[in-house]
Scaffold this active site. Structure first.
Site, PDB file in Angstrom:
ATOM      1  N   TYR A 170      -3.592   3.139  -3.018  1.00 40.44           N
ATOM      2  CA  TYR A 170      -2.476   2.918  -2.088  1.00 40.44           C
ATOM      3  C   TYR A 170      -2.983   2.770  -0.658  1.00 40.44           C
ATOM      4  O   TYR A 170      -2.559   1.861   0.078  1.00 40.44           O
ATOM      5  CB  TYR A 170      -1.512   4.098  -2.198  1.00 40.44           C
ATOM      6  CG  TYR A 170      -0.256   3.971  -1.382  1.00 40.44           C
ATOM      7  CD1 TYR A 170       0.815   3.208  -1.837  1.00 40.44           C
ATOM      8  CD2 TYR A 170      -0.115   4.645  -0.171  1.00 40.44           C
ATOM      9  CE1 TYR A 170       1.990   3.108  -1.096  1.00 40.44           C
ATOM     10  CE2 TYR A 170       1.050   4.560   0.570  1.00 40.44           C
ATOM     11  CZ  TYR A 170       2.100   3.792   0.106  1.00 40.44           C
ATOM     12  OH  TYR A 170       3.252   3.692   0.837  1.00 40.44           O
ATOM     13  N   LYS A 174      -2.501  -0.577   1.678  1.00 42.03           N
ATOM     14  CA  LYS A 174      -1.707  -0.580   2.896  1.00 42.03           C
ATOM     15  C   LYS A 174      -2.545  -0.872   4.140  1.00 42.03           C
ATOM     16  O   LYS A 174      -2.059  -1.499   5.081  1.00 42.03           O
ATOM     17  CB  LYS A 174      -0.973   0.750   3.035  1.00 42.03           C
ATOM     18  CG  LYS A 174       0.094   0.971   1.963  1.00 42.03           C
ATOM     19  CD  LYS A 174       1.026  -0.222   1.822  1.00 42.03           C
ATOM     20  CE  LYS A 174       2.212   0.066   0.929  1.00 42.03           C
ATOM     21  NZ  LYS A 174       3.064  -1.149   0.737  1.00 42.03           N
TER      22      LYS A 174
END
Length: 310
Positions: A170, A174
């Site tokens: 993640y 991002k």
């Protein structure tokens, strides 16, 4: 119900929202539809891990928007493949003839410690968040450039800036979104295409597994107006990052220290100068969409030639 009192409307604008049937995506869809947008609700109905699919959520969301009096169609293709991304954008073109706004919100979670995460779980998250963004941006951006107008809102995260344990997939997705956002802003500038990152904090199913017992009110409806502003034709900024968490809105950006120049360095000299190198009393902040790359080089080269920081 979302706020319908905004003076900034989206009449005749075509908006594509990935992950648009639930959570933050639904809050965006509901708000923009209430303000006149024609909406493509994309959601493949997968589980939080990204596995499986279900046409129900997207169809139900599109039906709910139509019941509000809006024009809306469902898309159940997955952002995880180039073919899926292209099909999502083609849904907008087939239904409404254009695409004005792309909001990439689709996401999934597979928590695991860095030393234990499997490659499958690593790729599963990158494929949806980061590669998924490229899969929809690539065909949408081409069309926006041709028509001379477009707004892109990508979904970043404070997890991409500061990172939590167990989220390497993640965090990389991002933080990688920053580069895509910059690329759209830089290359889209002369064609009326703007892009910005939303770094949202909201209570959705993406928060499953986290201890949120001490969190203040963090409904998706607190984030939706920020996204609506970034998606609107009047938005004056591009290549920027906006935090929206629990009612707080802020701009995040990357900054350098002025640093130290020497014509020659040794390892020991780097060590001895580390305090000065890290000194944040003098900072450089450049804007990606305002020639930041060239400004960085120009000021760095000025120091190297003895002309000072400029």
């Amino acid at each position: 119900m979302s706020d319908q009192t905004s003076e900034r409307r989206f009449d005749d604008r075509v908006v594509v929202i990935t992950g648009g049937a639930r959570g933050l995506g639904w809050a965006y869809a509901e708000l923009l539809a209430s303000l006149g947008a024609k909406v493509v609700v994309n959601d493949n109905g997968s589980a939080l891990s990204g596995s499986g699919s279900d046409a129900g959520p997207a169809e139900e969301a599109a039906q709910a928007l139509r019941a509000m009096g809006a024009e809306a169609v469902a898309s159940t293709d997955s952002v995880a493949t180039p073919e899926g991304g292209k099909a999502i954008i083609e849904t907008a073109l087939d239904a409404f003839g254009r695409i004005d706004v792309l909001i990439h919100n689709a996401g999934n979670n597979r928590f695991a410690a860095l030393a234990e995460t499997s490659y499958e779980d690593f790729r599963a998250v990158l494929d949806v968040h980061l590669l998924g963004a490229f899969h929809v941006v690539r065909p949408a951006f081409e069309r926006m450039v041709k028509q001379g107008y477009g707004r892109v809102v990508l979904t970043g995260s404070i997890g991409g800036l500061y990172t939590m344990p167990g989220t390497v997939n993640y965090a990389m997705s991002k933080s990688g979104m920053i580069g895509l956002n910059n690329a759209i802003a830089v290359e889209g500038k002369e064609f009326g295409v703007k892009s910005n990152l939303i770094l949202p904090g909201a209570m959705t199913r993406m928060a499953e597994g986290l201890d949120t017992s001490q969190y203040p009110p963090m409904g998706p409806e607190l984030v939706a107006p920020v996204v609506g502003f970034l998606a609107h034709e009047s938005c004056p900024v591009s290549g920027e990052m906006y935090v929206s968490v629990a009612g707080r809105i802020a701009r995040a950006f990357i900054t350098e220290t002025e640093g130290v120049h020497r014509p020659f360095w040794t390892i020991d000299e780097v060590a001895s100068q580390l305090k000065a190198i890290r000194d944040d009393s003098r900072q450089w902040t450049f804007h990606p969409a305002e020639d930041g790359f060239a400004q960085h080089l120009g000021r760095s080269f000025a120091m190297a030639s003895g002309q000072g920081a400029g």
